[in-house]
Motif scaffolding. Structure first.
Motif, PDB file in Angstrom:
ATOM      1  N   PRO A  78       4.192  95.552  32.159  1.00 14.48           N
ATOM      2  CA  PRO A  78       3.734  96.519  33.167  1.00 14.48           C
ATOM      3  C   PRO A  78       2.286  96.303  33.595  1.00 14.48           C
ATOM      4  O   PRO A  78       1.966  96.383  34.781  1.00 14.48           O
TER       5      PRO A  78
ATOM      6  N   THR B 191      13.307  98.336  35.613  1.00 13.32           N
ATOM      7  CA  THR B 191      13.141  98.150  34.168  1.00 13.32           C
ATOM      8  C   THR B 191      14.146  97.118  33.673  1.00 13.32           C
ATOM      9  O   THR B 191      15.360  97.353  33.739  1.00 13.32           O
TER      10      THR B 191
ATOM     11  N   SER C 124      10.499  93.235  36.544  1.00 18.98           N
ATOM     12  CA  SER C 124       9.674  94.404  36.235  1.00 18.98           C
ATOM     13  C   SER C 124       9.085  95.031  37.491  1.00 18.98           C
ATOM     14  O   SER C 124       8.802  96.238  37.503  1.00 18.98           O
TER      15      SER C 124
ATOM     16  N   TRP D 225      10.279  97.526  27.920  1.00 15.51           N
ATOM     17  CA  TRP D 225       8.952  98.041  27.555  1.00 15.51           C
ATOM     18  C   TRP D 225       8.836  98.308  26.066  1.00 15.51           C
ATOM     19  O   TRP D 225       7.774  98.186  25.476  1.00 15.51           O
TER      20      TRP D 225
ATOM     21  N   ALA E 194       5.978  94.098  26.132  1.00 12.00           N
ATOM     22  CA  ALA E 194       5.154  95.289  26.281  1.00 12.00           C
ATOM     23  C   ALA E 194       4.014  95.080  27.268  1.00 12.00           C
ATOM     24  O   ALA E 194       3.509  96.038  27.868  1.00 12.00           O
TER      25      ALA E 194
END
Length: 337
Positions: free
Chosen positions: A43, A109, A105, A327, A40
């Motif tokens: 990003p 994705t 990333s 994610w 998580a």
């Protein structure tokens, strides 16, 4: 077959240090490369990376459909011995799992599969006793037939990343771009016709038991940018196709072999392959199982809204396999089958 003419994108020392330092901090903060919290956090970590790193990790942008990112340097001794099976890797090379997740990333994705390597987002590709003759990454004695990754599934990756941990024997990965071939228009027309299915490979035991009827799929698809392909002859029941389609498929195999290149990865190299236009494989080798064998880490990446797949793929069942997104580490609704 030419050896290692693949385009190389150099990563300078500052950019390489930035990537590895960022990865090390993520690992220190979250303890394990497989933790949901680390996934998580990707990003936000990527958003802090410099423009020079982003430039080096821009998308594949040539008809070759691949490049080698070079400039990372794993410590061979610190890695420990090459594991004998993906399930025994544990935390070995965990820093490089996170580096590969950062690279992935920046390009799209990262995805994983519930039915492969326990749903991990980074796979370990090592030769394994008892699997020498299979058409999977665990094989060694046989040619790994050129194929597109996870060709059986409509939610397959757009990009495939292979990061070399160890390759003392200079074992080559093979690659061939459909856009370097010279197929006759009549063959293209034949192969755009869905004639036979592509079945799940031996890495997906649950998918192989799926009760749904396999659907025929085309081998080629035309886009405004050029041809794309969906190709895995080792798991395609070619005998079920008509003679004209089989002959066109054979000529496609011959053309891909003609333009194939051999890429011998060095430790730290990341081979980035456009899975829509390039098939990849591996030459045979003799595994020693002494801790020094070839060891790659693999990641799969989806690029959203990429117009490289026929719309009819949305109706496929995917043999019951579900893709997970990094994610959320939960099923991706857009590609759940």
């Amino acid at each position: 077959m030419p050896t290692c003419p693949a385009p190389v994108r150099p990563l300078d020392d500052a950019a390489a240090a930035e990537l590895t330092t960022t990865a090390a901090k993520l690992l220190a903060d979250h303890s394990r490369a497989t933790s949901l919290e680390l996934l998580a956090a990707l990003p936000e970590a990527c958003a802090r990376l410099s423009d020079s790193v982003r430039h080096a990790l821009r998308p594949v942008d040539t008809p070759d459909g691949l490049f080698v990112l070079r400039g990372l340097h794993p410590d061979d001794a610190a890695l420990g011995p090459t594991p004998g099976h993906w399930s025994s890797v544990g935390d070995a090379g965990a820093l490089w799992d996170v580096v590969l997740l950062l690279v992935s990333s920046l390009m799209g994705t990262p995805i994983a599969w519930e039915g492969q390597q326990d749903g991990r987002f980074v796979h370990n590709i090592v030769p394994s006793p008892g699997h020498e003759s299979e058409q999977t990454g665990a094989s060694s004695d046989v040619l790994l037939t050129p194929h597109t990754e996870d060709a059986f599934h409509p939610g397959r990756a757009h990009l495939l990343l292979l990061c070399c941990m160890r390759n003392h024997d200079h074992i080559a990965t093979t690659a061939a771009s459909i856009r370097r071939t010279a197929l006759a228009p009549a063959d293209v027309e034949q192969l755009e016709r869905p004639a036979v299915p592509i079945l799940p490979d031996d890495a997906y035991e649950e998918a192989q038991r799926y009760a749904g009827r396999p659907a025929p799929v085309p081998a080629l698809f035309d886009t405004p940018e050029g041809l794309t392909l969906r190709f895995d002859p080792a798991y395609t029941p070619l005998a079920e196709a008509d003679a004209e389609w089989r002959e066109a498929y054979r000529r496609l195999e011959d053309e891909l072999a003609r333009v194939s290149v051999a890429v011998s990865l060095e430790p730290g190299d990341v081979l980035v392959v456009d899975n829509d236009i390039v098939v990849h494989g591996r030459v045979p080798f003799t595994a020693r199982y002494d801790g020094t064998d070839r060891w790659l880490k693999r990641a799969s990446v989806r690029v959203e809204d990429r117009p490289t797949r026929p719309s009819a793929e949305r109706d496929e069942h995917g043999y019951g396999q579900t893709a997970l997104t990094a994610w959320t580490a939960s099923p991706a609704c857009s590609i759940r089958r």
